[in-house]
Scaffold this motif. Structure first.
Motif, PDB file in Angstrom:
ATOM      1  N   ARG A 179      41.122  67.722  13.525  1.00  0.00           N
ATOM      2  CA  ARG A 179      42.328  68.565  13.407  1.00  0.00           C
ATOM      3  C   ARG A 179      43.157  68.053  12.393  1.00  0.00           C
ATOM      4  O   ARG A 179      43.672  68.574  11.691  1.00  0.00           O
ATOM      5  CB  ARG A 179      42.768  68.939  14.779  1.00  0.00           C
ATOM      6  CG  ARG A 179      42.326  70.234  15.555  1.00  0.00           C
ATOM      7  CD  ARG A 179      42.997  70.506  16.727  1.00  0.00           C
ATOM      8  NE  ARG A 179      44.403  70.651  16.666  1.00  0.00           N
ATOM      9  CZ  ARG A 179      45.185  70.537  17.877  1.00  0.00           C
ATOM     10  NH1 ARG A 179      44.460  70.010  19.116  1.00  0.00           N
ATOM     11  NH2 ARG A 179      46.397  70.872  17.709  1.00  0.00           N
ATOM     12  N   ALA A 180      43.305  66.756  12.578  1.00  0.00           N
ATOM     13  CA  ALA A 180      44.204  65.758  11.874  1.00  0.00           C
ATOM     14  C   ALA A 180      43.672  65.761  10.237  1.00  0.00           C
ATOM     15  O   ALA A 180      44.571  65.847   9.143  1.00  0.00           O
ATOM     16  CB  ALA A 180      44.115  64.367  12.237  1.00  0.00           C
ATOM     17  N   SER A 181      42.321  65.630  10.008  1.00  0.00           N
ATOM     18  CA  SER A 181      41.836  65.959   8.674  1.00  0.00           C
ATOM     19  C   SER A 181      42.246  67.124   7.859  1.00  0.00           C
ATOM     20  O   SER A 181      42.634  67.315   6.967  1.00  0.00           O
ATOM     21  CB  SER A 181      40.308  65.692   8.788  1.00  0.00           C
ATOM     22  OG  SER A 181      39.887  64.304   9.116  1.00  0.00           O
ATOM     23  N   ALA A 182      42.125  68.430   8.749  1.00  0.00           N
ATOM     24  CA  ALA A 182      42.158  69.657   8.338  1.00  0.00           C
ATOM     25  C   ALA A 182      44.047  69.678   8.032  1.00  0.00           C
ATOM     26  O   ALA A 182      44.530  70.251   7.048  1.00  0.00           O
ATOM     27  CB  ALA A 182      42.018  70.624   9.251  1.00  0.00           C
ATOM     28  N   LEU A 183      44.690  68.935   8.805  1.00  0.00           N
ATOM     29  CA  LEU A 183      46.229  69.148   8.925  1.00  0.00           C
ATOM     30  C   LEU A 183      46.533  68.218   7.618  1.00  0.00           C
ATOM     31  O   LEU A 183      47.582  68.534   6.917  1.00  0.00           O
ATOM     32  CB  LEU A 183      46.917  68.478  10.171  1.00  0.00           C
ATOM     33  CG  LEU A 183      48.291  68.408  10.170  1.00  0.00           C
ATOM     34  CD1 LEU A 183      48.970  69.826   9.698  1.00  0.00           C
ATOM     35  CD2 LEU A 183      48.871  67.841  11.285  1.00  0.00           C
ATOM     36  N   LYS A 184      45.843  67.279   7.273  1.00  0.00           N
ATOM     37  CA  LYS A 184      46.393  66.530   6.014  1.00  0.00           C
ATOM     38  C   LYS A 184      46.006  67.304   4.717  1.00  0.00           C
ATOM     39  O   LYS A 184      46.956  67.173   3.772  1.00  0.00           O
ATOM     40  CB  LYS A 184      45.408  65.013   5.937  1.00  0.00           C
ATOM     41  CG  LYS A 184      45.775  63.997   6.940  1.00  0.00           C
ATOM     42  CD  LYS A 184      45.215  62.739   6.787  1.00  0.00           C
ATOM     43  CE  LYS A 184      44.021  62.557   7.452  1.00  0.00           C
ATOM     44  NZ  LYS A 184      43.461  61.169   7.393  1.00  0.00           N
ATOM     45  N   LEU A 228      49.484  69.143  17.142  1.00  0.00           N
ATOM     46  CA  LEU A 228      48.420  68.100  17.309  1.00  0.00           C
ATOM     47  C   LEU A 228      49.012  67.146  17.977  1.00  0.00           C
ATOM     48  O   LEU A 228      48.153  66.683  19.189  1.00  0.00           O
ATOM     49  CB  LEU A 228      48.110  67.721  15.987  1.00  0.00           C
ATOM     50  CG  LEU A 228      47.070  66.419  15.931  1.00  0.00           C
ATOM     51  CD1 LEU A 228      45.583  67.118  16.305  1.00  0.00           C
ATOM     52  CD2 LEU A 228      47.344  65.893  14.480  1.00  0.00           C
ATOM     53  N   ARG A 229      50.201  66.647  17.944  1.00  0.00           N
ATOM     54  CA  ARG A 229      50.730  65.426  18.959  1.00  0.00           C
ATOM     55  C   ARG A 229      51.043  65.988  20.262  1.00  0.00           C
ATOM     56  O   ARG A 229      50.715  65.298  21.146  1.00  0.00           O
ATOM     57  CB  ARG A 229      52.071  65.172  18.306  1.00  0.00           C
ATOM     58  CG  ARG A 229      51.848  64.490  17.039  1.00  0.00           C
ATOM     59  CD  ARG A 229      50.774  63.297  16.895  1.00  0.00           C
ATOM     60  NE  ARG A 229      50.631  62.326  16.025  1.00  0.00           N
ATOM     61  CZ  ARG A 229      49.497  61.985  15.423  1.00  0.00           C
ATOM     62  NH1 ARG A 229      48.469  62.370  15.906  1.00  0.00           N
ATOM     63  NH2 ARG A 229      49.459  60.974  14.431  1.00  0.00           N
ATOM     64  N   LEU A 230      51.152  67.390  20.603  1.00  0.00           N
ATOM     65  CA  LEU A 230      51.386  67.717  21.929  1.00  0.00           C
ATOM     66  C   LEU A 230      50.043  67.717  22.621  1.00  0.00           C
ATOM     67  O   LEU A 230      49.824  67.611  23.826  1.00  0.00           O
ATOM     68  CB  LEU A 230      51.831  69.244  21.773  1.00  0.00           C
ATOM     69  CG  LEU A 230      52.352  69.664  23.086  1.00  0.00           C
ATOM     70  CD1 LEU A 230      53.280  69.159  23.821  1.00  0.00           C
ATOM     71  CD2 LEU A 230      52.787  71.408  22.681  1.00  0.00           C
ATOM     72  N   ASP A 231      48.854  67.750  21.865  1.00  0.00           N
ATOM     73  CA  ASP A 231      47.507  67.939  22.483  1.00  0.00           C
ATOM     74  C   ASP A 231      46.905  66.185  22.330  1.00  0.00           C
ATOM     75  O   ASP A 231      45.807  66.093  23.093  1.00  0.00           O
ATOM     76  CB  ASP A 231      46.496  68.728  21.600  1.00  0.00           C
ATOM     77  CG  ASP A 231      46.953  70.087  21.672  1.00  0.00           C
ATOM     78  OD1 ASP A 231      47.601  70.641  22.763  1.00  0.00           O
ATOM     79  OD2 ASP A 231      46.530  70.895  20.879  1.00  0.00           O
TER      80      ASP A 231
END
Length: 171
Positions: A23-28, A147-150
């Motif tokens: 998810r972080a990669s997709a968010l970047k 993302l940070r909430l998860d």
């Protein structure tokens, strides 16, 4: 340990970490798209904002601004962002729009010593600082906060994130 169920818990934690990483990669990538053409324009620069924090005079702040990146937020170094982390409190709306993707990217890469979550969830000037974000940019911020909430590593911030998502970022 297997008999006590530790292996299953360890596997579940590893899978959750992998999903967060994906998810972080997709968010970047989403950050790059949403903020692709943003320039500093009349925004407060990174070093200029640091000068404001240090109560520097106008001439000194102008000298700092002269060395600030103004056209491509991707060229801002992590060293500069960490050195000028208090600048987050001194950006005007255009400065925040320009620097925010770099700060989110740095946080997602775990290379930071600043508290971006505070500025996105508890700052008293959120309406002013984020006024220039368009819908796509706001959606990226919401995705970052979700993302940070998860992420268990951000458990201490969950209440603030949750409240901000229901409040300011839900408007």
């Amino acid at each position: 340990m297997r008999e006590d169920g530790h292996e299953a818990a360890t596997i579940a934690q590893a899978q959750a970490r992998q999903q967060l990483g994906e998810r972080a990669s997709a968010l970047k990538q989403a950050i790059h798209l949403a903020f692709a053409d943003v320039q500093l324009e009349n925004g407060t620069g990174l070093h200029e904002a640091q000068g404001l924090d240090d109560y520097a005079d106008a001439q000194t702040c102008a000298a700092y601004r002269a060395k600030d990146e103004k056209t491509d937020w991707r060229r801002i170094s992590m060293d500069d962002m960490n050195l000028c982390s208090s600048s987050l409190s001194f950006f005007n709306a255009a400065g925040m729009r320009f620097h925010l993707p770099a700060f989110m990217q740095g946080d997602l890469d775990s290379q930071v010593n600043y508290d971006l979550i505070y500025h996105l969830t508890q700052s008293i000037s959120m309406e002013e600082k984020f006024a220039l974000l368009d819908d796509a940019q706001r959606a990226v911020v919401v995705a970052y906060l979700n993302l940070r909430l998860d992420d268990e590593d951000f458990r201490h911030e969950w209440e603030h994130i949750f409240n901000a998502l229901l409040g300011y970022w839900n408007e």
